[in-house]
Write a protein that holds these residues in place. Structure first.
Motif, PDB file in Angstrom:
ATOM      1  N   MET A   1       0.725  -1.400  -0.085  1.00 44.68           N
ATOM      2  CA  MET A   1       0.067  -0.009  -0.112  1.00 44.68           C
ATOM      3  C   MET A   1       0.868   1.251   0.143  1.00 44.68           C
ATOM      4  N   LYS A   2       0.518   2.264  -0.915  1.00 44.13           N
ATOM      5  CA  LYS A   2       1.335   3.475  -0.857  1.00 44.13           C
ATOM      6  C   LYS A   2       0.379   4.717  -0.532  1.00 44.13           C
ATOM      7  N   LEU A   3       0.852   5.503   0.536  1.00 41.31           N
ATOM      8  CA  LEU A   3       0.009   6.476   0.961  1.00 41.31           C
ATOM      9  C   LEU A   3       0.843   8.008   0.901  1.00 41.31           C
ATOM     10  N   ALA A   4       0.106   8.836   0.844  1.00 45.02           N
ATOM     11  CA  ALA A   4       0.481  10.267   0.576  1.00 45.02           C
ATOM     12  C   ALA A   4      -0.307  11.241   1.296  1.00 45.02           C
ATOM     13  N   THR A   5       0.300  12.444   1.151  1.00 43.55           N
ATOM     14  CA  THR A   5      -0.375  13.586   1.543  1.00 43.55           C
ATOM     15  C   THR A   5      -0.503  14.714   0.310  1.00 43.55           C
ATOM     16  N   LEU A   6      -1.749  15.189  -0.119  1.00 44.94           N
ATOM     17  CA  LEU A   6      -1.803  15.963  -1.059  1.00 44.94           C
ATOM     18  C   LEU A   6      -2.278  17.414  -0.477  1.00 44.94           C
ATOM     19  N   ARG A   7      -1.810  18.412  -1.322  1.00 40.36           N
ATOM     20  CA  ARG A   7      -2.249  19.640  -1.033  1.00 40.36           C
ATOM     21  C   ARG A   7      -3.458  19.792  -2.024  1.00 40.36           C
ATOM     22  N   VAL A   8      -4.577  20.162  -1.357  1.00 40.76           N
ATOM     23  CA  VAL A   8      -5.732  20.566  -2.204  1.00 40.76           C
ATOM     24  C   VAL A   8      -6.555  21.866  -1.571  1.00 40.76           C
ATOM     25  N   ASN A   9      -6.536  22.572  -2.542  1.00 40.84           N
ATOM     26  CA  ASN A   9      -7.110  24.023  -2.132  1.00 40.84           C
ATOM     27  C   ASN A   9      -6.932  24.761  -0.688  1.00 40.84           C
ATOM     28  N   GLY A  10      -5.584  24.722  -0.490  1.00 41.93           N
ATOM     29  CA  GLY A  10      -5.163  25.480   0.332  1.00 41.93           C
ATOM     30  C   GLY A  10      -4.926  24.560   1.742  1.00 41.93           C
ATOM     31  N   SER A  11      -5.429  23.291   1.620  1.00 40.62           N
ATOM     32  CA  SER A  11      -5.355  22.609   2.983  1.00 40.62           C
ATOM     33  C   SER A  11      -4.465  21.333   2.397  1.00 40.62           C
ATOM     34  N   THR A  12      -4.714  20.229   3.240  1.00 41.82           N
ATOM     35  CA  THR A  12      -4.094  18.897   2.714  1.00 41.82           C
ATOM     36  C   THR A  12      -5.234  17.836   2.957  1.00 41.82           C
ATOM     37  N   ARG A  13      -4.955  16.777   2.365  1.00 43.06           N
ATOM     38  CA  ARG A  13      -5.699  15.394   2.566  1.00 43.06           C
ATOM     39  C   ARG A  13      -4.868  14.261   2.411  1.00 43.06           C
ATOM     40  N   ALA A  14      -5.057  13.282   3.378  1.00 45.83           N
ATOM     41  CA  ALA A  14      -4.563  11.894   3.323  1.00 45.83           C
ATOM     42  C   ALA A  14      -5.121  10.991   2.507  1.00 45.83           C
ATOM     43  N   VAL A  15      -4.333  10.563   1.161  1.00 47.63           N
ATOM     44  CA  VAL A  15      -4.571   9.690   0.187  1.00 47.63           C
ATOM     45  C   VAL A  15      -3.961   8.306   0.200  1.00 47.63           C
ATOM     46  N   ARG A  16      -4.633   7.315  -0.569  1.00 44.23           N
ATOM     47  CA  ARG A  16      -4.049   6.057  -0.839  1.00 44.23           C
ATOM     48  C   ARG A  16      -4.011   5.935  -2.259  1.00 44.23           C
ATOM     49  N   LEU A  17      -2.870   5.534  -2.651  1.00 42.00           N
ATOM     50  CA  LEU A  17      -2.855   5.294  -4.181  1.00 42.00           C
ATOM     51  C   LEU A  17      -3.248   3.725  -4.585  1.00 42.00           C
ATOM     52  N   ASP A  18      -4.380   3.912  -5.618  1.00 44.32           N
ATOM     53  CA  ASP A  18      -4.954   2.614  -6.158  1.00 44.32           C
ATOM     54  C   ASP A  18      -4.950   2.716  -7.453  1.00 44.32           C
ATOM     55  N   GLY A  19      -4.061   2.002  -7.894  1.00 44.81           N
ATOM     56  CA  GLY A  19      -3.708   1.902  -9.194  1.00 44.81           C
ATOM     57  C   GLY A  19      -3.278   3.339  -9.866  1.00 44.81           C
ATOM     58  N   ASP A  20      -3.927   3.871 -10.621  1.00 44.83           N
ATOM     59  CA  ASP A  20      -3.701   5.296 -11.071  1.00 44.83           C
ATOM     60  C   ASP A  20      -4.624   6.343 -10.186  1.00 44.83           C
ATOM     61  N   ARG A  21      -5.340   5.852  -9.413  1.00 45.64           N
ATOM     62  CA  ARG A  21      -6.248   6.635  -8.701  1.00 45.64           C
ATOM     63  C   ARG A  21      -5.913   7.130  -7.234  1.00 45.64           C
ATOM     64  N   LEU A  22      -6.065   8.298  -6.808  1.00 50.64           N
ATOM     65  CA  LEU A  22      -5.827   8.721  -5.320  1.00 50.64           C
ATOM     66  C   LEU A  22      -6.942   8.509  -4.567  1.00 50.64           C
ATOM     67  N   ILE A  23      -7.054   7.876  -3.563  1.00 52.60           N
ATOM     68  CA  ILE A  23      -8.384   7.782  -2.719  1.00 52.60           C
ATOM     69  C   ILE A  23      -7.979   8.411  -1.312  1.00 52.60           C
ATOM     70  N   ASP A  24      -9.155   9.291  -1.114  1.00 54.80           N
ATOM     71  CA  ASP A  24      -9.284  10.184   0.133  1.00 54.80           C
ATOM     72  C   ASP A  24      -9.526   9.240   1.415  1.00 54.80           C
ATOM     73  N   LEU A  25      -8.682   9.378   2.387  1.00 56.44           N
ATOM     74  CA  LEU A  25      -8.665   8.343   3.342  1.00 56.44           C
ATOM     75  C   LEU A  25      -9.583   9.033   4.727  1.00 56.44           C
ATOM     76  N   GLY A  26      -9.998  10.215   4.350  1.00 60.83           N
ATOM     77  CA  GLY A  26     -10.612  10.793   5.542  1.00 60.83           C
ATOM     78  C   GLY A  26     -10.147  11.563   6.422  1.00 60.83           C
ATOM     79  N   ALA A  27      -8.777  12.027   6.170  1.00 56.71           N
ATOM     80  CA  ALA A  27      -7.913  12.669   7.479  1.00 56.71           C
ATOM     81  C   ALA A  27      -7.368  13.709   6.693  1.00 56.71           C
ATOM     82  N   ALA A  28      -6.842  14.738   7.357  1.00 55.62           N
ATOM     83  CA  ALA A  28      -6.051  15.871   6.719  1.00 55.62           C
ATOM     84  C   ALA A  28      -4.639  15.591   6.275  1.00 55.62           C
TER      85      ALA A  28
END
Length: 257
Positions: A1-28
């Protein structure tokens, strides 16, 4: 599993890489729940290990240490996987260091054995950029290592289930500058593996979720070359760990205060 933090509209979101899609994990970010922000934007501790690859120790003219050599960075030193590296106007010896970094997933103190293994949430890529001239001003390393916006980390945290070797991963590491390979090695040259480092560091201080332990760099840093070579403005630096990820950054000048 690969996890990351993305910058989104001035804030951040924790995401998981699923294939070529980034899935929001419900945390900042991954510290709460980890263009890319630093995988953990505000770690309580960034503990770094110097002199941990035998070939790097030898090229720097040192004896093999009995204990890990520790120093620290601060959250303000960290940048994302594609951000610009701020090269201070005060340095003339700006150097590179590709490193695997362990990200802590559970609070531990004086961890041993299985407890130290379970505390490792995963691994990421860190480029321990160093102002060598400031590093060698004294015997203490901190002032050469903690400069603002100088240390790329990310883009993912890869869980221990992915790389061969698990929490003691067998990883190929490399770094290039403007397309020229400068460092290439593997973690088989490590003196102290990530589990040993969690044991050692947690003896001194509690490790908390989101804390980062940078495990050290292999040989062929710019300072050890003949002639010496350092990073200049507009240099393109790529630090990559096979199966974990890559950080690719441009060096940009920073004005003196």
């Amino acid at each position: 599993m690969k996890l990351a933090t993305l910058r989104v509209n001035g804030s951040t979101r924790a995401v998981r890489l699923d294939g070529d899609r980034l899935i929001d994990l419900g945390a900042a970010d991954l510290g709460e729940g980890a263009a890319f922000a630093p995988v953990v934007p505000r770690p309580s501790k960034v503990v770094c290990v110097g002199l941990n690859y035998k070939n790097h120790i030898q090229e720097m003219g040192r004896d093999l240490p009995r204990y890990p050599t520790l120093f620290a960075k601060f959250a303000g030193s960290l940048i994302g996987a594609t951000d610009e590296i701020a090269r201070p106007a005060e340095t003339g010896e700006f150097d590179w260091e590709v490193e695997p970094a362990a990200v802590i997933g559970a609070p531990v103190r004086r961890a041993r054995g299985r407890a130290a293994e379970k505390a490792i949430a995963g691994f990421t890529v860190l480029n321990d950029i160093t102002c060598r001239d400031w590093r060698f001003r004294t015997r203490e390393w901190l002032q050469g290592k903690m400069w603002d916006s100088s240390t790329p980390v990310g883009p993912y945290v890869v869980t221990p289930a992915e790389p061969p070797g698990g929490v003691r991963p067998r990883l190929e590491v490399a770094l290039g500058v403007d397309g020229e390979v400068m460092q290439r090695d593997n973690t088989g040259d490590l003196l102290f593996d990530p589990v040993a480092l969690v044991e050692y560091v947690s003896t001194v201080v509690r490790l908390d979720p989101g804390d980062i332990i940078a495990t050290g760099t292999p040989g062929s840093v710019g300072h050890a070359r003949d002639p010496k070579r350092y990073l200049t403005g507009d240099a393109r630096v790529v630090a990559e760990i096979r199966g974990v990820g890559r950080v690719e950054n441009t060096v940009a000048g920073e004005r003196a205060a």
